[in-house]
Design an enzyme around this catalytic site. Structure first.
Site, PDB file in Angstrom:
ATOM      1  N   PHE A 152      86.671   7.147  97.535  1.00 42.17           N
ATOM      2  CA  PHE A 152      86.987   5.960  96.731  1.00 42.17           C
ATOM      3  C   PHE A 152      87.042   4.662  97.542  1.00 42.17           C
ATOM      4  CE2 PHE A 152      89.973   2.848  95.044  1.00 42.17           C
ATOM      5  CZ  PHE A 152      89.340   2.533  93.840  1.00 42.17           C
ATOM      6  N   ASN A 153      87.782   4.628  98.664  1.00 37.17           N
ATOM      7  CA  ASN A 153      87.932   3.365  99.407  1.00 37.17           C
ATOM      8  C   ASN A 153      86.597   2.884  99.975  1.00 37.17           C
ATOM      9  OD1 ASN A 153      90.680   3.284  98.911  1.00 37.17           O
ATOM     10  ND2 ASN A 153      91.206   4.352 100.820  1.00 37.17           N
ATOM     11  N   ASP A 205      96.185  -0.825  98.785  1.00 41.30           N
ATOM     12  CA  ASP A 205      96.013  -1.080  97.348  1.00 41.30           C
ATOM     13  C   ASP A 205      96.995  -0.230  96.542  1.00 41.30           C
ATOM     14  OD1 ASP A 205      94.773   1.325  98.054  1.00 41.30           O
ATOM     15  OD2 ASP A 205      93.169   1.128  96.575  1.00 41.30           O
ATOM     16  N   HIS A 239      96.588  11.453 101.087  1.00 46.93           N
ATOM     17  CA  HIS A 239      95.608  10.699 101.878  1.00 46.93           C
ATOM     18  C   HIS A 239      96.242   9.613 102.763  1.00 46.93           C
ATOM     19  CE1 HIS A 239      92.490  12.445  99.291  1.00 46.93           C
ATOM     20  NE2 HIS A 239      93.104  11.965  98.233  1.00 46.93           N
ATOM     21  N   ASP A 240      96.868   8.637 102.098  1.00 49.14           N
ATOM     22  CA  ASP A 240      97.307   7.451 102.846  1.00 49.14           C
ATOM     23  C   ASP A 240      98.468   7.740 103.807  1.00 49.14           C
ATOM     24  OD1 ASP A 240      95.302   6.130 101.530  1.00 49.14           O
ATOM     25  OD2 ASP A 240      96.601   5.183 100.052  1.00 49.14           O
ATOM     26  N   ASN A 270      92.852   0.561  93.775  1.00 51.44           N
ATOM     27  CA  ASN A 270      93.285   1.521  92.747  1.00 51.44           C
ATOM     28  C   ASN A 270      93.547   0.839  91.404  1.00 51.44           C
ATOM     29  OD1 ASN A 270      93.291   3.911  94.326  1.00 51.44           O
ATOM     30  ND2 ASN A 270      95.166   3.203  95.331  1.00 51.44           N
ATOM     31  N   THR A 313      94.650   1.298 104.046  1.00 55.37           N
ATOM     32  CA  THR A 313      94.630   2.476 103.163  1.00 55.37           C
ATOM     33  C   THR A 313      93.992   2.133 101.813  1.00 55.37           C
ATOM     34  OG1 THR A 313      96.893   1.990 102.462  1.00 55.37           O
ATOM     35  CG2 THR A 313      96.636   3.570 104.260  1.00 55.37           C
ATOM     36  N   ASP A 362      99.557   5.130  98.633  1.00 53.80           N
ATOM     37  CA  ASP A 362      99.830   3.982  99.510  1.00 53.80           C
ATOM     38  C   ASP A 362     101.340   3.748  99.592  1.00 53.80           C
ATOM     39  OD1 ASP A 362      96.966   2.245  99.644  1.00 53.80           O
ATOM     40  OD2 ASP A 362      97.237   3.418  97.826  1.00 53.80           O
TER      41      ASP A 362
HETATM   42  C1  BDR Z   1      91.989   6.964  98.594  1.00 54.31           C
HETATM   43  O1  BDR Z   1      91.648   6.363  97.354  1.00 54.31           O
HETATM   44  C2  BDR Z   1      92.789   5.899  96.685  1.00 54.31           C
HETATM   45  O2  BDR Z   1      92.762   6.262  95.346  1.00 54.31           O
HETATM   46  C3  BDR Z   1      93.987   6.480  97.444  1.00 54.31           C
HETATM   47  O3  BDR Z   1      95.057   5.554  97.415  1.00 54.31           O
HETATM   48  C4  BDR Z   1      93.457   6.686  98.822  1.00 54.31           C
HETATM   49  O4  BDR Z   1      93.602   5.516  99.615  1.00 54.31           O
HETATM   50  C5  BDR Z   1      91.606   8.426  98.569  1.00 54.31           C
HETATM   51  O5  BDR Z   1      90.250   8.572  98.310  1.00 54.31           O
HETATM   52 CA    CA Z   2      95.003   3.666  98.892  1.00 55.14          CA
END
Ligand code: BDR
Ligand code: CA
Length: 318
Positions: free
Chosen positions: A173-174, A15, A247-248, A45, A132, A20
């Site tokens: 979040f994901n 996303d 993260h990603d 996102n 991701t 990402d």
């Molecule tokens: C994840 O949430 C998104 O905002 C970032 O791209 C990442 O994949 C982190 O919590």
């Molecule tokens: Ca992401």
């Protein structure tokens, strides 16, 4: 002596979203380790229309490496819950940089879930899915094609956490953006590696690191630096950290350089009940994993080696 290996064929599903974007650039710049068969966009996102536009921009940023890579747009909303976005973290556009190339191409007409089904069925046991974002596209593919979990080599998902959340105290979040999809994938029987916040928060894009990306002197390095500078604003204000968490890109690195990571098999369940823990990945850290345990959870990483890898790969791009 290092033994040469064939690159792992991968599908990137995400996303974009600024981390990402960095993650996809890392994958596209690593042809000896991974062969990017296609990229898929999903809501997350920012809305799908925007993540799809951004997917085309990232392929353009990758230069030659992006030229043969098709793009498929997927789900514009979660399976059950209402959509959530993270514009406060990623900007309204999802790629907050001043000068970006036009998207390399429009998405193909095939839905991302159909693309996953056709591609994975054609090469059973070979293809790794690196997700991701919210898992909606992957869950749709698994529901449409119940044979798919046994045919995908592995799903590597940036999402969830063994501990706290980021979007809510309990949920990452994901996972929160589509907990029902995460439930489908984690219970599908597919081999899954979960790259959660407990791992990815170990890797921060500090000002020194951002400066090193900028100092590469290429467009990709400058764009990564600009995106991560924007991202740092949120991480400073919200968490008091000295930069944003990578993260990603960490999820992509777990496929390129698995030797930099420690994973542990365990039972993981997603809370899909309304309430304080909605979207939480409940990880059985102290349970005894049975032979049926197919989720391996990322616990530790060699962060300096990971960042050195990222820097070296971004330097290869235009
Ligand atoms: C994840 O949430 C998104 O905002 C970032 O791209 C990442 O994949 C982190 O919590
Ligand atoms: Ca992401």
């Amino acid at each position: 002596m290092t033994i040469p290996r064939h690159p792992t064929p991968i599908i990137l599903d995400g996303d974009p979203g600024l981390d990402d974007a960095v993650a996809w650039m890392l994958a596209l710049a690593s042809p000896a380790e991974v062969q990017v068969l296609g990229v898929c966009s999903v809501h997350g996102n920012v809305p799908l229309e925007r993540t799809s536009h951004n997917a085309g921009v990232i392929l353009a940023l990758a230069g030659e490496a992006g030229h043969q890579v098709p793009h498929y747009a997927g789900a514009d909303r979660p399976l059950v819950r209402e959509a959530v976005t993270a514009a406060a973290v990623h900007g309204d556009s999802g790629l907050p940089a001043a000068e970006l190339p036009a998207p390399l191409r429009e998405p193909e007409t095939l839905h991302a879930a159909e693309y996953m089904i056709q591609t994975i069925r054609a090469r059973p046991g070979e293809i790794t899915l690196i997700a991701t974002g919210p898992l909606t596209n992957v869950a749709l593919a698994f529901r449409l094609a119940p044979d798919l979990p046994a045919k995908v080599r592995e799903v590597v998902w940036m999402g969830g956490s063994t501990a706290h959340g980021n979007r809510t105290p309990a949920a990452e979040f994901n996972a929160l953006a589509d907990p029902h999809a995460a439930h489908v994938v984690l219970t599908s029987g597919a081999q899954v590696r979960m790259v959660g916040l407990n791992l990815t928060m170990q890797s921060i894009a500090t000002p020194d690191r951002v400066a090193a990306l900028h100092a590469l002197g290429n467009r990709a390095g400058a764009v990564c630096a600009e995106l991560l500078t924007f991202y740092a604003g949120h991480y400073r204000a919200r968490y008091g950290l000295n930069g944003g968490a990578l993260h990603d890109p960490v999820a992509v690195a777990a496929v390129i350089r698995p030797d930099l990571f420690t994973f542990r098999p365990m039972r993981v369940e997603v809370d899909t009940q309304d309430g304080l823990n909605f979207g939480r990945t409940v990880c059985d850290l102290y349970g005894k994993p049975g032979p049926e345990e197919r989720v391996r959870v990322g616990m530790d990483m060699d962060d300096p080696a990971f960042f050195a890898l990222l820097l070296e790969r971004v330097a290869r791009l235009p």
